[in-house]
Design a protein around this motif. Structure first.
Motif, short mmCIF file in Angstrom:
data_model
loop_
_atom_site.label_atom_id
_atom_site.label_comp_id
_atom_site.label_asym_id
_atom_site.label_seq_id
_atom_site.Cartn_x
_atom_site.Cartn_y
_atom_site.Cartn_z
N GLN A 83 0.81 -1.21 0.00
CA GLN A 83 0.00 0.00 0.00
C GLN A 83 0.84 1.27 0.00
O GLN A 83 1.91 1.33 0.63
N MET A 84 0.28 2.30 -0.66
CA MET A 84 0.88 3.63 -0.67
C MET A 84 -0.20 4.63 -0.26
O MET A 84 -1.29 4.65 -0.81
N THR A 85 0.13 5.45 0.73
CA THR A 85 -0.76 6.53 1.16
C THR A 85 0.02 7.84 1.11
O THR A 85 1.21 7.86 0.78
N SER A 86 -0.64 8.91 1.46
CA SER A 86 0.04 10.20 1.46
C SER A 86 1.17 10.24 2.49
O SER A 86 2.06 11.10 2.41
N ALA A 87 1.17 9.32 3.43
CA ALA A 87 2.21 9.25 4.46
C ALA A 87 3.39 8.39 4.04
O ALA A 87 4.37 8.27 4.78
N GLY A 88 3.32 7.77 2.86
CA GLY A 88 4.42 6.92 2.39
C GLY A 88 3.93 5.55 1.99
O GLY A 88 2.83 5.40 1.45
N ASN B 121 20.04 -1.58 4.01
CA ASN B 121 20.62 -0.34 3.50
C ASN B 121 19.48 0.63 3.19
O ASN B 121 18.75 0.46 2.21
N ALA B 122 19.31 1.62 4.03
CA ALA B 122 18.18 2.54 3.91
C ALA B 122 18.17 3.26 2.56
O ALA B 122 17.11 3.47 1.96
N ALA B 123 19.35 3.64 2.08
CA ALA B 123 19.43 4.36 0.80
C ALA B 123 18.98 3.47 -0.36
O ALA B 123 18.27 3.93 -1.27
N LYS B 124 19.37 2.20 -0.33
CA LYS B 124 18.95 1.29 -1.40
C LYS B 124 17.44 1.03 -1.34
O LYS B 124 16.77 1.00 -2.38
N SER B 125 16.94 0.86 -0.15
CA SER B 125 15.50 0.67 0.00
C SER B 125 14.74 1.87 -0.52
O SER B 125 13.74 1.75 -1.25
N LEU B 126 15.21 3.07 -0.16
CA LEU B 126 14.56 4.30 -0.59
C LEU B 126 14.55 4.41 -2.11
O LEU B 126 13.54 4.76 -2.71
N SER B 127 15.66 4.10 -2.73
CA SER B 127 15.75 4.20 -4.18
C SER B 127 14.75 3.27 -4.87
O SER B 127 14.10 3.66 -5.85
N ILE B 128 14.60 2.05 -4.34
CA ILE B 128 13.65 1.10 -4.93
C ILE B 128 12.22 1.58 -4.75
O ILE B 128 11.40 1.58 -5.69
N GLU C 47 2.67 13.31 -2.70
CA GLU C 47 2.77 13.37 -1.25
C GLU C 47 3.52 12.16 -0.69
O GLU C 47 4.33 12.28 0.23
N ALA C 48 3.24 10.99 -1.26
CA ALA C 48 3.94 9.78 -0.81
C ALA C 48 5.44 9.87 -1.11
O ALA C 48 6.27 9.48 -0.28
N PHE C 49 5.77 10.39 -2.28
CA PHE C 49 7.19 10.52 -2.67
C PHE C 49 7.92 11.45 -1.69
O PHE C 49 9.04 11.14 -1.25
N LYS C 50 7.29 12.55 -1.36
CA LYS C 50 7.89 13.48 -0.40
C LYS C 50 8.04 12.83 0.98
O LYS C 50 9.06 13.02 1.66
N ALA C 51 7.03 12.07 1.36
CA ALA C 51 7.04 11.45 2.70
C ALA C 51 8.18 10.44 2.83
O ALA C 51 8.88 10.41 3.86
N THR D 48 5.65 -3.23 2.11
CA THR D 48 6.33 -2.76 0.89
C THR D 48 7.82 -2.57 1.16
O THR D 48 8.66 -2.90 0.33
N GLU D 49 8.15 -2.02 2.32
CA GLU D 49 9.56 -1.83 2.68
C GLU D 49 10.28 -3.18 2.77
O GLU D 49 11.44 -3.31 2.36
N ILE D 50 9.59 -4.18 3.29
CA ILE D 50 10.18 -5.52 3.42
C ILE D 50 10.53 -6.08 2.04
O ILE D 50 11.59 -6.67 1.83
N VAL D 51 9.62 -5.92 1.08
CA VAL D 51 9.87 -6.43 -0.27
C VAL D 51 11.02 -5.68 -0.92
O VAL D 51 11.84 -6.27 -1.64
N ALA D 52 11.11 -4.37 -0.67
CA ALA D 52 12.22 -3.59 -1.23
C ALA D 52 13.56 -4.14 -0.76
O ALA D 52 14.51 -4.26 -1.55
N CYS D 53 13.64 -4.50 0.51
CA CYS D 53 14.89 -5.05 1.05
C CYS D 53 15.28 -6.35 0.35
O CYS D 53 16.47 -6.66 0.18
N MET D 54 14.30 -7.12 -0.05
CA MET D 54 14.56 -8.41 -0.68
C MET D 54 15.38 -8.27 -1.95
O MET D 54 16.12 -9.18 -2.33
#
Length: 384
Positions: free
Chosen positions: A281-286, A318-325, A377-381, A291-297
């Motif tokens: 899920q994606m909301t205005s809060a992020g 790696n927070a930066a790699k997760s963020l980029s994904i 909004e999600a991207f900014k969050a 979703t974060e768990i799958v990004a780490c994978m």
């Protein structure tokens, strides 16, 4: 605010048993379909008590103006088996959102292996689910009443779909299909929806509605239809809110495109694969934690990822790699919004249709503008 006695309600328990038996034992029709069939074919003497109530119901044209299921085919292309539209043509833009249509303008050239991704998704593939329920009920009605008129039956089906309340007699188990826990409740169906909760209770004898806040004289009183995002409200009720605290977009289709079969198996094993109301899920809060768990994978070793999911270790995170994904996934939804908005604007500029058609296009434009704002909004969050 309102108390409605059981005797005034239209439920499977107030329909004459002689009518229900026409469909077999047990009845070979959904409760939703049975209610629509009774309104279509019930004995006039049994239906006359509802005449005053029915006089204030929406018309079929009201539904045709607002319900995507009844829109012209070019506006309602979806993944429904009843659609039949040729989407391979380059000019075939998809105007309904992915949650409603199950299709994308920017991703459709790389087909997702649907069978590998199937799971129950209450708030996705909405039009396909709705059309399947309607057509199945229609087929069941035709089997008993071969002269059933499509426009009349589908009208009453949408009346039940948009104006019913949750109904289970006290002491009974809820049905397996939530769509079978339905009843029509006179007067209570006048309330419009808001995300302001109210107290609705059925005790077997009456349905009681209590306000959750104080109202001023002349102020409209709302009730809550449920914790639903705007795409669900749009598909099921023919409206959506300007502000909706339960608004959410789903990244499932975007996420699935980078998952291998072994990734999916691992996510199922760890209970992070998409499940009922537990999607990506994606909301205005992020984005949600799943979703974060799958990004780490996508960059961690399988051993490190498993230890992280199990709470044993954060090695490899790696927070930066997760963020980029994650940013890439949000950008993919932004791209879809931009492309669809461009197609809608072009269609609106070239449209020679009726005022009703222009109204439908304006609804779609408003919805996609909301989606684009939420993506921003999600991207900014997530970037903060």
């Amino acid at each position: 605010m309102v108390t409605v006695p059981f005797q005034a309600m239209l439920t499977v328990d107030t329909i004459p048993e002689s009518f229900i038996r026409k469909f077999g034992s047990p009845p070979n029709i959904s409760v939703h379909g049975l209610l629509a069939a009774f309104l279509t074919h019930g004995d006039p003497e049994d239906l006359v008590k509802y005449d005053l109530w029915k006089s204030v119901w929406p018309t079929r044209k009201d539904f045709e103006d607002s319900m995507p299921c009844l829109w012209p085919r070019d506006l309602r292309i979806s993944n429904s088996e009843y659609d039949g539209a040729d989407i391979s043509h380059p000019s075939r833009a998809i105007f309904l959102s992915p949650s409603i249509s199950g299709r994308w303008n920017t991703l459709r050239n790389r087909k997702i292996q649907q069978k590998e991704c199937e799971y129950e998704s209450h708030h996705q593939n909405l039009l396909a689910q709705q059309e399947k329920r309607l057509r199945t009920a229609w087929d069941s009605a035709l089997a008993v009443f071969p002269d059933t008129d499509w426009e009349t039956f589908s009208y009453y089906w949408f009346i039940v779909n948009t104006r019913s309340f949750y109904y289970v007699m006290p002491g009974n188990d809820p049905p397996e299909d939530r769509n079978d826990a339905l009843a029509l409740v006179p007067f209570a169906d006048y309330f419009n929806h808001s995300d302001i909760a109210c107290d609705a209770d059925f005790n077997g004898k009456e349905y009681t509605f209590r306000a959750a806040k104080s109202y001023e004289r002349g102020e409209e009183i709302f009730m809550c239809y449920g914790a639903h995002p705007n795409d669900f409200l749009f598909a099921e009720y023919g409206f959506f809110l300007e502000e909706n605290e339960w608004e959410v977009l789903y990244l499932d289709d975007i996420v699935f495109r980078i998952l291998s079969p072994s990734d999916r198996d691992e996510l199922r094993l760890q209970q992070y694969y998409g499940e009922y109301r537990r999607n990506y899920q994606m909301t205005s809060a992020g984005v949600c934690y799943r979703t974060e768990i799958v990004a780490c994978m996508k960059y961690m070793t399988r051993k490190d990822w498993r230890n992280y999911v199990l709470g044993i270790s954060t090695k490899g995170v790696n927070a930066a790699k997760s963020l980029s994904i994650i940013q890439g996934w949000i950008r993919a939804y932004m791209k879809e919004a931009d492309k669809t908005l461009a197609a809608l604007n072009l269609k609106q500029e070239s449209s020679q249709g009726s005022d009703e058609d222009r109204g439908k296009l304006e609804m779609l434009l408003r919805r996609w503008r909301q989606i684009r704002v939420l993506c921003d909004e999600a991207f900014k969050a997530v970037s903060c």
